[in-house]
Design a protein around this motif. Structure first.
Motif, PDB file in Angstrom:
ATOM      1  N   ALA A   1       0.857  -1.183   0.236  1.00 36.45           N
ATOM      2  CA  ALA A   1       0.108   0.299   0.024  1.00 36.45           C
ATOM      3  C   ALA A   1       0.970   1.175   0.082  1.00 36.45           C
ATOM      4  CB  ALA A   1      -1.005   0.092   1.420  1.00 36.45           C
ATOM      5  N   ARG A   2       0.885   2.120  -1.191  1.00 37.78           N
ATOM      6  CA  ARG A   2       1.971   3.159  -1.264  1.00 37.78           C
ATOM      7  C   ARG A   2       1.028   4.432  -0.927  1.00 37.78           C
ATOM      8  NH1 ARG A   2       4.615   1.242  -6.893  1.00 37.78           N
ATOM      9  NH2 ARG A   2       5.649  -0.744  -5.848  1.00 37.78           N
ATOM     10  N   THR A   3      -0.297   4.367  -0.612  1.00 32.51           N
ATOM     11  CA  THR A   3      -0.943   5.781  -0.136  1.00 32.51           C
ATOM     12  C   THR A   3      -1.886   5.056   0.935  1.00 32.51           C
ATOM     13  OG1 THR A   3      -3.078   5.234  -1.557  1.00 32.51           O
ATOM     14  CG2 THR A   3      -1.121   6.502  -2.431  1.00 32.51           C
ATOM     15  N   ALA A   4      -2.354   6.086   1.860  1.00 36.26           N
ATOM     16  CA  ALA A   4      -3.569   5.626   2.758  1.00 36.26           C
ATOM     17  C   ALA A   4      -4.763   4.827   2.210  1.00 36.26           C
ATOM     18  CB  ALA A   4      -3.713   6.952   3.486  1.00 36.26           C
ATOM     19  N   GLU A   5      -5.183   5.610   1.220  1.00 37.97           N
ATOM     20  CA  GLU A   5      -6.204   4.895   0.586  1.00 37.97           C
ATOM     21  C   GLU A   5      -6.039   3.539   0.101  1.00 37.97           C
ATOM     22  OE1 GLU A   5      -6.341   9.343   0.498  1.00 37.97           O
ATOM     23  OE2 GLU A   5      -4.813   7.844  -0.453  1.00 37.97           O
ATOM     24  N   ALA A   6      -4.972   3.334  -0.450  1.00 39.31           N
ATOM     25  CA  ALA A   6      -4.678   1.951  -0.846  1.00 39.31           C
ATOM     26  C   ALA A   6      -4.628   0.926   0.232  1.00 39.31           C
ATOM     27  CB  ALA A   6      -3.307   1.850  -1.649  1.00 39.31           C
ATOM     28  N   ALA A   7      -4.145   1.679   1.596  1.00 39.87           N
ATOM     29  CA  ALA A   7      -4.225   0.707   2.604  1.00 39.87           C
ATOM     30  C   ALA A   7      -5.375   0.225   3.278  1.00 39.87           C
ATOM     31  CB  ALA A   7      -3.279   1.440   3.781  1.00 39.87           C
ATOM     32  N   TYR A   8      -6.368   1.141   3.355  1.00 38.08           N
ATOM     33  CA  TYR A   8      -7.625   1.212   3.509  1.00 38.08           C
ATOM     34  C   TYR A   8      -8.221   0.205   2.654  1.00 38.08           C
ATOM     35  CZ  TYR A   8      -6.710   5.493   6.437  1.00 38.08           C
ATOM     36  OH  TYR A   8      -6.307   6.412   7.144  1.00 38.08           O
ATOM     37  N   ALA A   9      -8.136   0.305   1.486  1.00 37.48           N
ATOM     38  CA  ALA A   9      -9.053  -0.503   0.777  1.00 37.48           C
ATOM     39  C   ALA A   9      -8.532  -2.221   0.596  1.00 37.48           C
ATOM     40  CB  ALA A   9      -8.787  -0.312  -0.913  1.00 37.48           C
ATOM     41  N   LEU A  10      -6.966  -2.171   0.762  1.00 34.18           N
ATOM     42  CA  LEU A  10      -6.499  -3.462   1.025  1.00 34.18           C
ATOM     43  C   LEU A  10      -7.061  -4.274   2.466  1.00 34.18           C
ATOM     44  CD1 LEU A  10      -2.945  -2.972  -0.261  1.00 34.18           C
ATOM     45  CD2 LEU A  10      -4.710  -4.534  -1.267  1.00 34.18           C
ATOM     46  N   LEU A  11      -6.960  -3.430   3.277  1.00 31.29           N
ATOM     47  CA  LEU A  11      -7.557  -3.726   4.691  1.00 31.29           C
ATOM     48  C   LEU A  11      -8.951  -4.243   4.646  1.00 31.29           C
ATOM     49  CD1 LEU A  11      -6.016  -1.196   6.979  1.00 31.29           C
ATOM     50  CD2 LEU A  11      -5.483  -3.806   7.149  1.00 31.29           C
ATOM     51  N   ASP A  12      -9.873  -3.780   3.905  1.00 35.09           N
ATOM     52  CA  ASP A  12     -11.234  -4.044   3.538  1.00 35.09           C
ATOM     53  C   ASP A  12     -11.368  -5.419   2.888  1.00 35.09           C
ATOM     54  OD1 ASP A  12     -12.803  -2.414   5.530  1.00 35.09           O
ATOM     55  OD2 ASP A  12     -13.221  -0.736   4.120  1.00 35.09           O
ATOM     56  N   ARG A  13     -10.364  -5.343   1.880  1.00 37.02           N
ATOM     57  CA  ARG A  13     -10.654  -6.510   0.812  1.00 37.02           C
ATOM     58  C   ARG A  13     -10.155  -7.652   1.670  1.00 37.02           C
ATOM     59  NH1 ARG A  13      -5.783  -7.756  -3.736  1.00 37.02           N
ATOM     60  NH2 ARG A  13      -6.321  -9.981  -3.937  1.00 37.02           N
ATOM     61  N   ALA A  14      -9.378  -7.360   2.525  1.00 38.48           N
ATOM     62  CA  ALA A  14      -8.828  -8.873   3.325  1.00 38.48           C
ATOM     63  C   ALA A  14      -9.986  -9.222   4.282  1.00 38.48           C
ATOM     64  CB  ALA A  14      -7.677  -8.396   4.335  1.00 38.48           C
ATOM     65  N   MET A  15     -10.608  -8.327   4.833  1.00 41.90           N
ATOM     66  CA  MET A  15     -11.798  -8.534   5.938  1.00 41.90           C
ATOM     67  C   MET A  15     -13.021  -9.249   5.086  1.00 41.90           C
ATOM     68  SD  MET A  15     -10.702  -7.808   8.869  1.00 41.90           S
ATOM     69  CE  MET A  15      -9.466  -7.108   9.713  1.00 41.90           C
ATOM     70  N   LEU A  16     -13.273  -8.568   3.821  1.00 38.78           N
ATOM     71  CA  LEU A  16     -14.438  -9.252   3.039  1.00 38.78           C
ATOM     72  C   LEU A  16     -13.970 -10.698   2.858  1.00 38.78           C
ATOM     73  CD1 LEU A  16     -16.926  -8.798   1.536  1.00 38.78           C
ATOM     74  CD2 LEU A  16     -15.561  -8.056  -0.393  1.00 38.78           C
ATOM     75  N   GLU A  17     -12.850 -10.772   2.366  1.00 33.15           N
ATOM     76  CA  GLU A  17     -12.580 -12.314   1.943  1.00 33.15           C
ATOM     77  C   GLU A  17     -12.306 -13.045   2.765  1.00 33.15           C
ATOM     78  OE1 GLU A  17      -8.922 -11.929  -0.664  1.00 33.15           O
ATOM     79  OE2 GLU A  17      -9.899 -10.768  -2.023  1.00 33.15           O
ATOM     80  N   PHE A  18     -12.081 -12.828   4.143  1.00 30.66           N
ATOM     81  CA  PHE A  18     -12.255 -13.498   5.269  1.00 30.66           C
ATOM     82  C   PHE A  18     -13.551 -14.269   5.620  1.00 30.66           C
ATOM     83  CE2 PHE A  18      -8.150 -11.449   7.217  1.00 30.66           C
ATOM     84  CZ  PHE A  18      -7.467 -12.418   6.680  1.00 30.66           C
ATOM     85  N   ASP A  19     -14.427 -13.258   5.241  1.00 26.02           N
ATOM     86  CA  ASP A  19     -15.919 -13.489   5.505  1.00 26.02           C
ATOM     87  C   ASP A  19     -16.694 -14.485   4.463  1.00 26.02           C
ATOM     88  OD1 ASP A  19     -15.986 -12.527   7.892  1.00 26.02           O
ATOM     89  OD2 ASP A  19     -16.845 -10.394   7.432  1.00 26.02           O
ATOM     90  N   THR A  20     -16.002 -14.298   3.243  1.00 17.91           N
ATOM     91  CA  THR A  20     -16.965 -14.801   2.031  1.00 17.91           C
ATOM     92  C   THR A  20     -16.108 -15.877   1.312  1.00 17.91           C
ATOM     93  OG1 THR A  20     -15.921 -12.912   0.582  1.00 17.91           O
ATOM     94  CG2 THR A  20     -17.962 -12.678   1.774  1.00 17.91           C
ATOM     95  N   ARG A  21     -14.805 -16.079   1.410  1.00 18.64           N
ATOM     96  CA  ARG A  21     -14.172 -17.304   0.848  1.00 18.64           C
ATOM     97  C   ARG A  21     -13.248 -17.994   1.873  1.00 18.64           C
ATOM     98  NH1 ARG A  21     -10.781 -13.280  -3.976  1.00 18.64           N
ATOM     99  NH2 ARG A  21     -12.604 -12.412  -4.807  1.00 18.64           N
ATOM    100  N   ARG A  22     -12.591 -18.985   1.211  1.00 20.85           N
ATOM    101  CA  ARG A  22     -11.928 -19.755   2.078  1.00 20.85           C
ATOM    102  C   ARG A  22     -10.963 -18.974   2.983  1.00 20.85           C
ATOM    103  NH1 ARG A  22      -8.240 -25.038   0.089  1.00 20.85           N
ATOM    104  NH2 ARG A  22      -7.539 -25.783   2.149  1.00 20.85           N
ATOM    105  N   PRO A  23     -10.879 -18.956   4.212  1.00 23.92           N
ATOM    106  CA  PRO A  23      -9.998 -18.145   4.865  1.00 23.92           C
ATOM    107  C   PRO A  23      -8.731 -18.488   4.824  1.00 23.92           C
ATOM    108  CG  PRO A  23     -11.436 -19.551   6.319  1.00 23.92           C
ATOM    109  CD  PRO A  23     -11.852 -19.692   5.015  1.00 23.92           C
ATOM    110  N   ARG A  24      -7.731 -17.564   4.170  1.00 20.10           N
ATOM    111  CA  ARG A  24      -6.261 -17.699   4.380  1.00 20.10           C
ATOM    112  C   ARG A  24      -5.547 -16.592   4.640  1.00 20.10           C
ATOM    113  NH1 ARG A  24      -5.881 -22.055  -0.881  1.00 20.10           N
ATOM    114  NH2 ARG A  24      -5.335 -23.840   0.601  1.00 20.10           N
ATOM    115  N   PRO A  25      -4.217 -16.656   5.052  1.00 18.73           N
ATOM    116  CA  PRO A  25      -3.607 -15.599   5.464  1.00 18.73           C
ATOM    117  C   PRO A  25      -3.169 -14.308   4.022  1.00 18.73           C
ATOM    118  CG  PRO A  25      -2.053 -17.274   5.246  1.00 18.73           C
ATOM    119  CD  PRO A  25      -3.673 -17.807   5.242  1.00 18.73           C
ATOM    120  N   LYS A  26      -3.310 -13.081   4.673  1.00 22.63           N
ATOM    121  CA  LYS A  26      -3.027 -12.018   3.673  1.00 22.63           C
ATOM    122  C   LYS A  26      -1.791 -11.279   4.238  1.00 22.63           C
ATOM    123  CE  LYS A  26      -7.557 -12.973   2.661  1.00 22.63           C
ATOM    124  NZ  LYS A  26      -8.023 -13.976   1.633  1.00 22.63           N
ATOM    125  N   HIS A  27      -1.049 -10.640   3.316  1.00 17.20           N
ATOM    126  CA  HIS A  27      -0.041  -9.582   3.887  1.00 17.20           C
ATOM    127  C   HIS A  27      -0.108  -8.311   3.170  1.00 17.20           C
ATOM    128  CE1 HIS A  27       4.249  -8.239   3.013  1.00 17.20           C
ATOM    129  NE2 HIS A  27       4.127  -7.916   4.311  1.00 17.20           N
TER     130      HIS A  27
END
Length: 528
Positions: free
Chosen positions: A131-157
């Motif tokens: 994440a090279r910007t704050a907006e990118a960091a926020y978007a990636l965090l929400d993407r991770a949380m969404l995928e934890f809930d809706t897909r096979r849960p696996r680690p993200k970095h």
């Protein structure tokens, strides 16, 4: 109100339901620590990033929520990659957030520099992004949380450059419900229901993907309605009620279980990919029609028989399979035959690794109800996974796929942090304990009532046995051990070395009442 992005990340995580973060601060990620207390998040200081990762894993398995870890650039991320690999293989929701250098192409020789840190992490997790910007960091965090809930849960970095962490940033956006509603093919569920009802020798295999309490009612309805024989993977133990007399247990890896599947005229697998570490053979052994229910399409297994594949969460599918069905199935399995075969398998297990089964029985009789157990790569656990029936799902956790030594102690610490006031126990071998023994200090620091069963057979016994089977002279399988009880006491933990099974039981009972961890040291002499 603007704050440095490092602080805003903690506030956003709190808003998304994160209460605990595991990690170690350093000069490169200290900005991430600016907002932890202000956000109201508890931080658990590990003694090594590998320990932090296993703690996050254990916390996630205990709660179903993502385990979150903060680590530094370079070696910090490298140290947590083993736990990330373990979480990937076992479908554990883990979020690792690291710092990274601002520039690596034009500048060399920097502190903690790697050639490609992001790409290195990607080899052991679902995805790794910068994440090279704050907006990118926020978007990636929400993407991770969404995928934890809706897909096979696996680690993200997610890695964030140091300068970006230090820069002022606006508040993160509020959480928005983005969960899609999955569609399930009604015709497929009706077909599975019909074929289960018509089969004379149906088998249902339950995996770790259904090891959640919310599936209990659906599973019990399915068993009552169709009366199939059942197996569970190791991760699926506890899914089938102990009283269900047609349960073959977690014995898929017994070679003769293939004979049972050869007899089946219909097989349904739910929440499992039937991996090598489930079967330890190439084929399940069936020659009939079968159906699969799995949240991950990549894990649908090919094999003989006309296959119905449903890509969805198992709870709703099982409920639909049972809905509207009337009348009894045609299953002809014999409860007496199942009991006799299970007894034979138990004897085989005891013969292969003598003396461990009686200890498992003694422990099972005294651990409190609702105990959550974390085990390591040790012969004691290999036996226990086959002979220790669980009375509830999701309460025995093991490094199944990746097979990491040193998992149990820190993972149990993470579980105990998540389950304050509820019983948690670790089972680990002497060699595995060496890998993460320093995390015992964390358990002492937090005052966790945590029994740690340390099985000391004085060697890498499983490897020695494998070498002998391969006609290799055993080499490098014996290491000099310390006095583990004195070591535990040096950390400030309790310790005890019972000499008999009743003494072991007394020690376990007392350990659950102690205001701190207790190392319970046992050897093969306990049952000789």
């Amino acid at each position: 109100m603007q704050k440095p992005l490092g602080a805003q990340i903690s506030h956003m995580l709190k808003d998304r339901g994160v209460d605990v973060i595991f990690g170690i601060p350093g000069v490169h990620n200290q900005e991430m620590y600016r907002g932890i207390e202000e956000a109201g998040i508890t931080h658990v200081l590990a003694r090594h990033e590998q320990g932090a990762g296993f703690m996050a894993d254990g916390y996630a398995r205990a709660t179903g929520k993502p385990g979150v870890a903060y680590v530094i650039t370079g070696p910090g991320l490298c140290n947590i990659m083993t736990p990330m690999g373990q979480a990937y293989s076992d479908s554990v929701p883990m979020l690792v957030i690291s710092s990274c250098l601002d520039e690596t192409a034009a500048r060399k020789g920097q502190l903690h520099q790697m050639k490609d840190q992001r790409a290195a992490a990607e080899t052991v997790c679902d995805w790794s992004e910068e994440a090279r910007t704050a907006e990118a960091a926020y978007a990636l965090l929400d993407r991770a949380m969404l995928e934890f809930d809706t897909r096979r849960p696996r680690p993200k970095h997610i890695q964030v450059p140091i300068a970006v962490l230090e820069a002022q940033a606006d508040d993160a956006p509020r959480a928005v419900d983005q969960s899609p509603t999955p569609g399930i093919d009604a015709a497929s569920t009706e077909q599975i229901a019909r074929e289960l009802r018509e089969a004379r020798y149906p088998i249902v295999v339950f995996g770790g993907g259904v090891a959640t309490g919310r599936m209990t009612a659906s599973i019990e309805r399915l068993l009552e309605r169709f009366r199939p024989a059942t197996f569970t993977t190791y991760a699926g133990r506890g899914v089938v009620p102990v009283a269900y007399e047609l349960n073959f247990g977690s014995n898929l890896a017994r070679p003769s279980s293939a004979d049972i599947f050869a007899k089946a005229d219909y097989v349904l697998t739910v929440g499992t990919s039937l991996a090598e570490t489930d079967l330890w053979r190439q084929e399940l052994g069936h020659h009939c029609n079968w159906a699969q229910i799995n949240i991950d399409p990549a894990d649908m297994v090919t094999g003989p028989g006309r296959s119905v594949n449903i890509v969805a969460d198992g709870a709703e599918v099982l409920s639909l399979i049972c809905a509207g069905q009337t009348g009894e199935g045609n299953a002809r399995w014999s409860a007496n035959d199942v009991a006799n075969l299970r007894a034979r398998w138990r004897d085989e297990t005891d013969a292969e690794r003598p003396g461990i089964v009686p200890i498992c029985d003694a422990l099972r009789d005294v651990v409190p109800a609702d105990t959550m157990i974390y085990s390591d790569m040790t012969q004691f656990a290999y036996v226990a996974k086959e002979v220790w029936d669980m009375d509830r799902p999701g309460h025995w956790h093991h490094p199944y796929g990746f097979g990491t030594l040193g998992y149990a102690t820190p993972a149990a610490i993470g579980g105990a942090v998540a389950r304050r006031g509820k019983p948690t126990m670790a089972i680990i071998g002497d060699y595995g304990f060496h890998y993460t023994m320093q995390e015992l200090g964390v358990a002492v620091e937090l005052g966790l009532s945590l029994p740690i069963i340390l099985w000391d057979n004085g060697k890498l016994k499983e490897i020695e046995d494998s070498m002998v089977r391969g006609q290799i002279a055993p080499n490098a399988v014996v290491a000099r051990n310390p006095d583990f009880c004195k070591l535990a006491e040096a950390f400030g933990a309790g310790s005890v070395a019972p000499k008999t099974l009743p003494e072991l039981q007394d020690a376990v009972r007392a350990a659950f009442e102690n205001e701190g961890p207790t190392l319970i040291y046992i050897t093969p002499d306990l049952t000789r």
